[in-house]
Design a protein around this motif. Structure first.
Motif, PDB file in Angstrom:
ATOM      1  N   ASP A  30       0.842  -1.199   0.000  1.00  0.00           N
ATOM      2  CA  ASP A  30       0.000   0.000   0.000  1.00  0.00           C
ATOM      3  C   ASP A  30       0.871   1.241   0.000  1.00  0.00           C
ATOM      4  N   LEU A  31       0.346   2.286  -0.611  1.00  0.00           N
ATOM      5  CA  LEU A  31       1.053   3.567  -0.671  1.00  0.00           C
ATOM      6  C   LEU A  31       0.471   4.490   0.391  1.00  0.00           C
ATOM      7  N   LEU A  45       6.231   9.203  -0.334  1.00  0.00           N
ATOM      8  CA  LEU A  45       5.305   8.198   0.179  1.00  0.00           C
ATOM      9  C   LEU A  45       6.067   7.126   0.933  1.00  0.00           C
ATOM     10  N   GLN A  46       5.295   6.390   1.730  1.00  0.00           N
ATOM     11  CA  GLN A  46       5.853   5.218   2.381  1.00  0.00           C
ATOM     12  C   GLN A  46       5.157   4.006   1.776  1.00  0.00           C
ATOM     13  N   LEU A  47       5.942   3.028   1.413  1.00  0.00           N
ATOM     14  CA  LEU A  47       5.423   1.825   0.793  1.00  0.00           C
ATOM     15  C   LEU A  47       5.443   0.726   1.849  1.00  0.00           C
ATOM     16  N   PRO A  73      14.275   9.953 -11.546  1.00  0.00           N
ATOM     17  CA  PRO A  73      14.265   8.783 -10.662  1.00  0.00           C
ATOM     18  C   PRO A  73      13.935   9.187  -9.227  1.00  0.00           C
ATOM     19  N   VAL A  74      13.169   8.341  -8.572  1.00  0.00           N
ATOM     20  CA  VAL A  74      12.835   8.624  -7.179  1.00  0.00           C
ATOM     21  C   VAL A  74      14.011   8.192  -6.294  1.00  0.00           C
ATOM     22  N   VAL A  75      13.962   8.595  -5.033  1.00  0.00           N
ATOM     23  CA  VAL A  75      14.986   8.173  -4.067  1.00  0.00           C
ATOM     24  C   VAL A  75      14.309   7.200  -3.097  1.00  0.00           C
ATOM     25  N   MET A  76      14.878   6.010  -2.954  1.00  0.00           N
ATOM     26  CA  MET A  76      14.292   4.999  -2.064  1.00  0.00           C
ATOM     27  C   MET A  76      15.212   4.728  -0.879  1.00  0.00           C
ATOM     28  N   ARG A  77      14.581   4.553   0.272  1.00  0.00           N
ATOM     29  CA  ARG A  77      15.343   4.233   1.489  1.00  0.00           C
ATOM     30  C   ARG A  77      14.594   3.137   2.233  1.00  0.00           C
ATOM     31  N   SER A  78      15.314   2.102   2.581  1.00  0.00           N
ATOM     32  CA  SER A  78      14.691   0.994   3.301  1.00  0.00           C
ATOM     33  C   SER A  78      14.551   1.356   4.773  1.00  0.00           C
ATOM     34  N   VAL A  79      13.314   1.261   5.285  1.00  0.00           N
ATOM     35  CA  VAL A  79      13.064   1.532   6.705  1.00  0.00           C
ATOM     36  C   VAL A  79      13.211   0.237   7.492  1.00  0.00           C
ATOM     37  N   ASN A  80      12.561  -0.804   7.022  1.00  0.00           N
ATOM     38  CA  ASN A  80      12.720  -2.155   7.565  1.00  0.00           C
ATOM     39  C   ASN A  80      12.387  -3.137   6.438  1.00  0.00           C
ATOM     40  N   LEU A  84       9.398   0.840   2.809  1.00  0.00           N
ATOM     41  CA  LEU A  84      10.342   1.668   2.057  1.00  0.00           C
ATOM     42  C   LEU A  84       9.865   3.114   2.086  1.00  0.00           C
ATOM     43  N   ASP A  85      10.780   4.025   2.307  1.00  0.00           N
ATOM     44  CA  ASP A  85      10.482   5.450   2.135  1.00  0.00           C
ATOM     45  C   ASP A  85      10.865   5.845   0.712  1.00  0.00           C
ATOM     46  N   VAL A  86       9.940   6.482   0.020  1.00  0.00           N
ATOM     47  CA  VAL A  86      10.198   6.907  -1.362  1.00  0.00           C
ATOM     48  C   VAL A  86      10.027   8.426  -1.420  1.00  0.00           C
ATOM     49  N   SER A  87      11.065   9.115  -1.832  1.00  0.00           N
ATOM     50  CA  SER A  87      10.997  10.584  -1.878  1.00  0.00           C
ATOM     51  C   SER A  87      11.465  11.076  -3.252  1.00  0.00           C
ATOM     52  N   GLN A  88      11.464  12.377  -3.409  1.00  0.00           N
ATOM     53  CA  GLN A  88      11.838  13.003  -4.700  1.00  0.00           C
ATOM     54  C   GLN A  88      10.957  12.482  -5.842  1.00  0.00           C
ATOM     55  N   ILE A  89       9.664  12.376  -5.571  1.00  0.00           N
ATOM     56  CA  ILE A  89       8.706  11.985  -6.604  1.00  0.00           C
ATOM     57  C   ILE A  89       8.180  13.283  -7.216  1.00  0.00           C
TER      58      ILE A  89
END
Lengths: 120, 136
Positions: A30-31, A45-47, A73-80, A84-89
């Motif tokens: 879910d977004l 968004l957080q995925l 391109p978006v920037v993705m960061r793994s939270v756990n 996933l945190d997705v930014s720069q959208i």
């Protein structure tokens, strides 16, 4: 008996509400928009997956089918392992956009794709 | 009412402030342009793209002004695709010196005709503007 039906219904519809659904991999995400979605400003968004998506890798982008282009391109960061945190959208114009998720194998090849539409 | 109609008519057409200048090599991707001039202030500048551009990956370019900006002025740049009516995401700007800037995170998100729009701003308002054509 009622309980059994309720359980079956819950199982059968659990993934139907997923914004990004990957039936082959039995994954659902879910977004949760944490910023926007807005036009010409950074959205984020957080995925949230229903379970760990490993061993797959995951990629996400935005695409405007009607105009035939995406965005930076978006920037993705793994939270756990399920978040996933997705930014720069960046949605660069108004209209219908697809948020597209891709499950990748170790070699980086797409094994499954899912998308959801948003209108801005 | 007559004044209202005159006012509306006067607002039509191109801005007299910004005489949008096209590069002589419009329709090609020219990696380096020299001695281009802003139409209003006549300020001269060079623009050079990094090696590997154009590309659909992140690109960057540098702008070198021949003379420093006046106090309170700033250089602004963006991408615009006139045929589609959209731009791209904002660039990352880094000053390399008093007359030199690097613009990075430049994404051409689709093939076609693009404009790099350079603006000199003062007090947040554009006081001069030039558009350079690039075809991908």
């Amino acid at each position: 008996m009622k309980f059994l039906f309720a359980l079956l219904f819950t199982i059968s519809t659990a993934h139907a509400t997923c914004e990004l659904s990957f039936p082959q991999a039995n994954l659902c995400a879910d977004l949760i928009w944490t910023q926007g979605p807005v036009v010409n400003q950074a959205s984020a968004l957080q995925l949230k997956f229903d379970r760990a998506f490993a061993p797959y890798k995951f990629k996400i982008d935005v695409w405007m089918t009607s105009m035939g282009h995406g965005s930076r391109p978006v920037v993705m960061r793994s939270v756990n392992d399920v978040t996933l945190d997705v930014s720069q959208i960046w949605f660069t114009m108004r209209g219908p956009w697809l948020v597209r998720g891709f499950l990748l194998n170790d070699a980086g090849a797409v094994v499954e794709k899912s998308e959801t539409e948003i209108r801005l | 009412m007559r004044w209202m109609v005159l006012l509306l008519l006067a607002s039509c057409g191109d801005s007299p402030l910004f005489n949008h200048v096209k590069t002589p090599d419009a329709g090609r991707f020219v990696r380096s342009v020299e001695d281009q001039r802003f139409p209003r202030s006549n300020r001269a500048f060079d623009l050079v793209w990094q090696t590997g551009c154009p590309s659909f990956d992140a690109c960057s370019f540098t702008v070198n002004l021949k003379d420093p900006l006046d106090s309170g002025e700033e250089l602004f740049a963006e991408l615009w695709m006139p045929s589609m009516g959209h731009g791209s995401s904002p660039f990352t700007v880094r000053a390399l010196g008093p007359t030199s800037w690097e613009f990075s995170d430049v994404y051409f998100i689709m093939p076609g005709n693009w404009e790099v729009v350079l603006k000199i701003k003062s007090g947040g308002q554009a006081i001069d503007e030039i558009r350079l054509d690039y075809r991908l």
